[in-house]
Design an enzyme around this catalytic site. Structure first.
Site, mmCIF file in Angstrom:
data_model
loop_
_atom_site.group_PDB
_atom_site.id
_atom_site.type_symbol
_atom_site.label_atom_id
_atom_site.label_comp_id
_atom_site.label_asym_id
_atom_site.label_seq_id
_atom_site.Cartn_x
_atom_site.Cartn_y
_atom_site.Cartn_z
ATOM 1 N N GLY A 1 0.828 -1.200 0.000
ATOM 2 C CA GLY A 1 0.000 0.000 0.000
ATOM 3 C C GLY A 1 0.860 1.246 0.000
ATOM 4 O O GLY A 1 2.075 1.172 -0.222
ATOM 5 N N ASN A 2 0.256 2.363 0.247
ATOM 6 C CA ASN A 2 1.023 3.601 0.367
ATOM 7 C C ASN A 2 0.363 4.474 1.438
ATOM 8 O O ASN A 2 -0.723 4.155 1.921
ATOM 9 C CB ASN A 2 1.114 4.328 -0.976
ATOM 10 C CG ASN A 2 -0.242 4.704 -1.510
ATOM 11 O OD1 ASN A 2 -0.931 5.541 -0.950
ATOM 12 N ND2 ASN A 2 -0.652 4.054 -2.599
ATOM 13 N N SER A 3 1.039 5.556 1.798
ATOM 14 C CA SER A 3 0.556 6.283 2.980
ATOM 15 C C SER A 3 -0.373 7.452 2.649
ATOM 16 O O SER A 3 -0.522 8.359 3.449
ATOM 17 C CB SER A 3 1.737 6.756 3.827
ATOM 18 O OG SER A 3 2.706 7.330 2.995
#
Ligand code: CTP
Length: 426
Positions: free
Chosen positions: A227-229
């Site tokens: 995922g990413n933030s």
């Protein structure tokens, strides 16, 4: 001036709640504080009482010397039930820090102490600011509880990324800064109708706006993902401001634990492929596309059924294959009258330079450029500083508009001003 009820649950970040009380009272707000028993191990009642100028309560069976009144109010002549009277008088109930345990209780509707009883009895807007260790925050149980609360209209003030309380640990879970907490209270009161919201000009009346927000997740196995933030705050701010300007807004949200802005139609997605499908369904009918989501560029070539075990493995290699570029795919089918805006997360001095090529390559009308080498803005921050590149008319020239550091709502307003300018010039 508003009445803020502050609920403090157990966590090292309780000390930041003291600063919030100081800021809020300094700004003229009236504050009462309730604490969970565990929170007293971190900061005692005396500190909150001194800063708020009012008694602090911990138990629902405790006598309230102020009889549920805020410092700006006359106490009633009778002895009301504290949890009912405090929330009836409050314009907003902020729980900061909100521990994983308190969040779980709120999601389940438990009322086992004064703070949770207040939350259950509250008809005023409820704002919660999680703070905990990153593994607790990222645990699927906590994530599900936050989604449940967001779905009920609770406003979540996302924690920041950085050093955590336990020695040497870094990650997501730091309580948002006191300034942001106060801002969230004022926003919630305004949105909840307790303060008159300034009337927005209906400059996007009848315009259909499709917004993507958040960050996609690509499954590795049945429990893990890449995922990413991205928190989704920028996209949600765009959706909210577009709606305020009279637009009909569809919001495709990838893994966002934020309350849906009023009047906006929301579709939740998880992966890049799901986001692509949702966008393809809505794109033909939109006039403006605001592609703020952080879409994965790669996805595991194979998703393991069940959970990958570590036994008998010296290393684990995951093969990734490219995802479709959703924005490029949509722009290939754009029709006259549509305005397409991309978002680019670029690094360092060449951020704007590199982005100009992207604008033309993806056949966009504008591109909002974020410099992700800056720690104080962007992905997980409440503020942003961007450069908007736009190519009006025949696209022979690219115009640059720098938006200095501002709240994401203000940046959203600047982006929509550009969109309106482009539509007017088209
Ligand atoms: N985007 C998309 N689909 C992808 C990747 C990105 O639709 N698979 C969109 C993003 O939503 C954003 C824009 O493309 O609006 C630019 O994203 P960015 O990741 O900066 O650009 P890329 O073309 O993926 O280039 P880079 O190699 O720099 O990541």
């Amino acid at each position: 001036m508003s009445r803020i009820l502050l609920g403090v649950s157990g966590g090292i970040a309780a000390y930041k709640a003291l600063e919030l009380v100081r800021l809020a009272t300094g700004a003229g707000h009236s504050v009462r504080v309730v604490q969970t028993p565990a929170s007293r191990r971190f900061v005692g009642e005396a500190s909150f009482a001194a800063l708020s100028g009012a008694p602090v309560l911990v138990s629902e069976f405790e006598r309230d010397p102020a009889r549920g009144a805020f410092p700006d109010q006359e106490p009633p002549t009778h002895e009301p039930l504290s949890h009912l009277e405090l929330v009836a008088n409050a314009d907003v109930f902020l729980i900061a820090p909100a521990s994983a345990n308190t969040i779980a209780k709120l999601a389940a509707g438990l009322a086992d102490n004064l703070l949770t009883s207040c939350a259950l009895a509250a008809s005023c807007p409820l704002v919660i600011a999680p703070a905990m260790n990153n593994r607790m925050y990222e645990h699927p149980a906590t994530a599900a509880n936050l989604r449940t609360l967001a779905g009920r209209g609770v406003q979540i003030v996302e924690p920041g990324v950085g050093r955590l309380a336990s020695k040497g640990e870094q990650g997501v879970g730091r309580l948002a800064e006191p300034e942001r907490l106060l801002e969230a209270c004022v926003e919630a009161i305004t949105a909840g109708g307790r303060l008159p919201a300034p009337a927005a000009a209906q400059s996007l009346e009848g315009v259909r706006v499709l917004v993507t927000a958040g960050g996609t997740r690509e499954a590795i196995d049945s429990v893990r993902y890449i995922g990413n933030s991205s928190s989704g705050r920028m996209g949600f701010a765009l959706a909210e401001v577009a709606h305020e300007r009279g637009a009909q807004v569809t919001l495709v949200a990838a893994n966002v634990a934020l309350a849906t802005p009023a009047g906006v139609e929301r579709r939740d997605v998880t992966s890049a492929a799901e986001l692509e499908r949702a966008c393809e369904e809505a794109f033909a009918d939109c006039d403006v596309l605001l592609m703020a989501a952080a879409v994965a560029d790669f996805t595991p070539a194979q998703v393991e059924n069940g959970k990958i075990k570590k036994e008998q493995r010296e290393r684990l290699e995951i093969v990734l294959e490219p995802t479709a570029d959703v924005l490029r795919g949509l722009s290939a089918h754009r029709h006259a009258g549509q305005t397409l805006v991309g978002f680019a997360a670029e690094h360092g001095a060449d951020a704007v330079q590199g982005a100009s090529g992207k604008l033309l390559a993806k056949d966009l009308d504008a591109l909002v450029v974020n410099d992700i080498s800056r720690e104080d803005i962007g992905f997980d921050s409440d503020a942003n500083e961007v450069t908007i590149l736009s190519a009006p008319g025949d696209r022979s020239q690219i115009e640059r508009h720098h938006v200095p550091r501002a709240s994401k709502a203000e940046v959203a307003a600047a982006i929509l001003d550009t969109v309106e300018g482009l539509r007017g010039s088209g």
